[in-house]
Design an enzyme around this catalytic site. Structure first.
Site, mmCIF file in Angstrom:
data_model
loop_
_atom_site.group_PDB
_atom_site.id
_atom_site.type_symbol
_atom_site.label_atom_id
_atom_site.label_comp_id
_atom_site.label_asym_id
_atom_site.label_seq_id
_atom_site.Cartn_x
_atom_site.Cartn_y
_atom_site.Cartn_z
ATOM 1 N N GLY A 32 0.821 -1.213 0.000
ATOM 2 C CA GLY A 32 0.000 0.000 0.000
ATOM 3 C C GLY A 32 0.853 1.259 0.000
ATOM 4 O O GLY A 32 2.087 1.204 0.029
ATOM 5 N N THR A 34 1.167 3.633 2.283
ATOM 6 C CA THR A 34 1.897 3.913 3.528
ATOM 7 C C THR A 34 3.150 3.042 3.583
ATOM 8 O O THR A 34 4.238 3.511 3.961
ATOM 9 C CB THR A 34 0.992 3.644 4.757
ATOM 10 O OG1 THR A 34 -0.312 4.161 4.482
ATOM 11 C CG2 THR A 34 1.550 4.306 6.000
ATOM 12 N N ASP A 87 2.770 -3.401 8.141
ATOM 13 C CA ASP A 87 1.804 -3.324 7.042
ATOM 14 C C ASP A 87 0.878 -2.124 7.273
ATOM 15 O O ASP A 87 0.815 -1.580 8.382
ATOM 16 C CB ASP A 87 0.981 -4.628 6.997
ATOM 17 C CG ASP A 87 0.371 -4.887 5.631
ATOM 18 O OD1 ASP A 87 0.362 -3.966 4.787
ATOM 19 O OD2 ASP A 87 -0.112 -6.019 5.411
ATOM 20 N N GLY A 88 0.173 -1.735 6.242
ATOM 21 C CA GLY A 88 -0.837 -0.686 6.375
ATOM 22 C C GLY A 88 -2.165 -1.301 6.787
ATOM 23 O O GLY A 88 -2.275 -2.509 7.013
ATOM 24 N N ASP A 90 -6.742 -0.340 6.403
ATOM 25 C CA ASP A 90 -7.761 0.593 5.910
ATOM 26 C C ASP A 90 -8.580 1.193 7.047
ATOM 27 O O ASP A 90 -9.022 2.335 6.952
ATOM 28 C CB ASP A 90 -8.663 -0.122 4.902
ATOM 29 C CG ASP A 90 -7.859 -0.605 3.714
ATOM 30 O OD1 ASP A 90 -7.243 0.244 3.048
ATOM 31 O OD2 ASP A 90 -7.793 -1.824 3.480
ATOM 32 N N LYS A 100 -8.426 -4.776 6.180
ATOM 33 C CA LYS A 100 -7.323 -4.643 5.233
ATOM 34 C C LYS A 100 -7.768 -5.182 3.871
ATOM 35 O O LYS A 100 -8.772 -5.852 3.776
ATOM 36 C CB LYS A 100 -6.104 -5.437 5.714
ATOM 37 C CG LYS A 100 -5.391 -4.743 6.871
ATOM 38 C CD LYS A 100 -4.129 -5.473 7.298
ATOM 39 C CE LYS A 100 -3.195 -5.805 6.176
ATOM 40 N NZ LYS A 100 -2.821 -4.669 5.299
ATOM 41 N N GLY A 103 -5.829 -2.629 -1.098
ATOM 42 C CA GLY A 103 -4.900 -2.791 -2.222
ATOM 43 C C GLY A 103 -4.944 -4.190 -2.802
ATOM 44 O O GLY A 103 -4.043 -4.579 -3.556
ATOM 45 N N GLU A 109 -1.208 -10.901 2.715
ATOM 46 C CA GLU A 109 -1.003 -10.135 3.961
ATOM 47 C C GLU A 109 -1.395 -10.961 5.173
ATOM 48 O O GLU A 109 -0.707 -10.960 6.198
ATOM 49 C CB GLU A 109 -1.816 -8.833 3.919
ATOM 50 C CG GLU A 109 -1.242 -7.824 2.938
ATOM 51 C CD GLU A 109 -2.109 -6.591 2.733
ATOM 52 O OE1 GLU A 109 -1.564 -5.577 2.293
ATOM 53 O OE2 GLU A 109 -3.319 -6.643 2.998
#
Ligand code: 5RP
Length: 232
Positions: A32, A34, A87-88, A90, A100, A103, A109
């Site tokens: 993602g 970030t 990790d990013g 949402d 998540k 993306g 993930e």
């Protein structure tokens, strides 16, 4: 918050998170916008400070970016353990339940996260919510028979939409599956929903990551803020 302000917060969280990767570690690298900032900072450390570590990536995009910096990337099955995955996300609530998959990388993930000793998320402050679900919940499905899965989700009131790319074609995940986004607005019972989704034939995985994360680094205008999950 406009996009450049949001990007500045994402970048600050990414730079902070890069401090967690130490010499000799095996680190999971998320996906993602970030995470891009985070990997940029790791790349800087590799090139300027001589940092050496091994990465396991959660998407082909991140693999390409990391390898561009000379970071050693191996397959998740080539390591015995992952020290930390960054990790990013949402959305995340105060119970450390999150969404998540914005993306489309949620399957890899979740596999990488499940095999990690520690999970850290990097988000800007807009992602910290009281109730998850305003962000459409991604569900990865096998293309074969997906119309029937869509029908089931409609019947259950989940407001499903097959995710399309700019050409109007179904978005393909790294495993060549499709994504159905559930526009539920709020998810009051995420564990019941998770059980219902994962037991629906044709669903590969869903983007509910419930009480999995250990630490959230929140990009805040006053500087990165840490949320620690003490219930894991
Ligand atoms: C990809 C993800 C991302 O981590 C999530 O969508 C956050 O992305 P961004 O940092 O671009 O806001 O789950 O599948």
């Amino acid at each position: 918050m406009d996009k450049s302000e949001q990007d500045a917060l994402k970048k600050a969280a990414g730079i902070e998170a890069a401090k967690l990767v130490e010499e000799g570690m095996v680190a999971g690298l998320g996906t993602g916008s970030t995470v891009r900032f985070f990997v940029d900072e790791l790349g800087r450390r590799v090139q300027e400070e001589g940092l050496e570590f091994t990465g396991v990536t959660t998407s082909r995009r991140t693999k390409e970016q990391a390898e561009g910096y000379g970071i050693k990337i191996v397959d998740v099955d080539d390591v015995d353990h992952i020290d930390v995955t960054i990790d990013g996300a949402d959305e995340v609530d105060r119970n450390f339940d999150g969404i998540k998959g914005g993306g489309a990388a949620l399957l890899w993930e979740k596999i990488v996260a499940t095999n990690s000793r520690k999970i850290v998320w990097i988000v800007d402050e807009s992602k910290v919510v009281d109730t998850i679900g305003r962000f459409p919940l991604p569900v990865e499905v096998i293309p074969f028979g997906e119309r029937h899965v869509l029908d089931r989700f409609k019947e259950r009131g989940y407001q499903p939409v097959l995710r399309l790319d700019t050409q109007g074609q179904p978005v393909l995940t790294d495993e060549h599956n499709h994504i159905i986004d559930l526009h539920m607005e709020r998810i009051d019972h995420p564990r019941d929903l998770a059980e219902d989704l994962i037991t629906t034939v044709g669903v590969v995985e869903h983007g509910l990551f419930l009480n999995m994360v250990d630490t959230v680094i929140v990009g805040d205008p006053n500087g990165p803020r840490i949320m620690t999950n003490s219930n894991k």
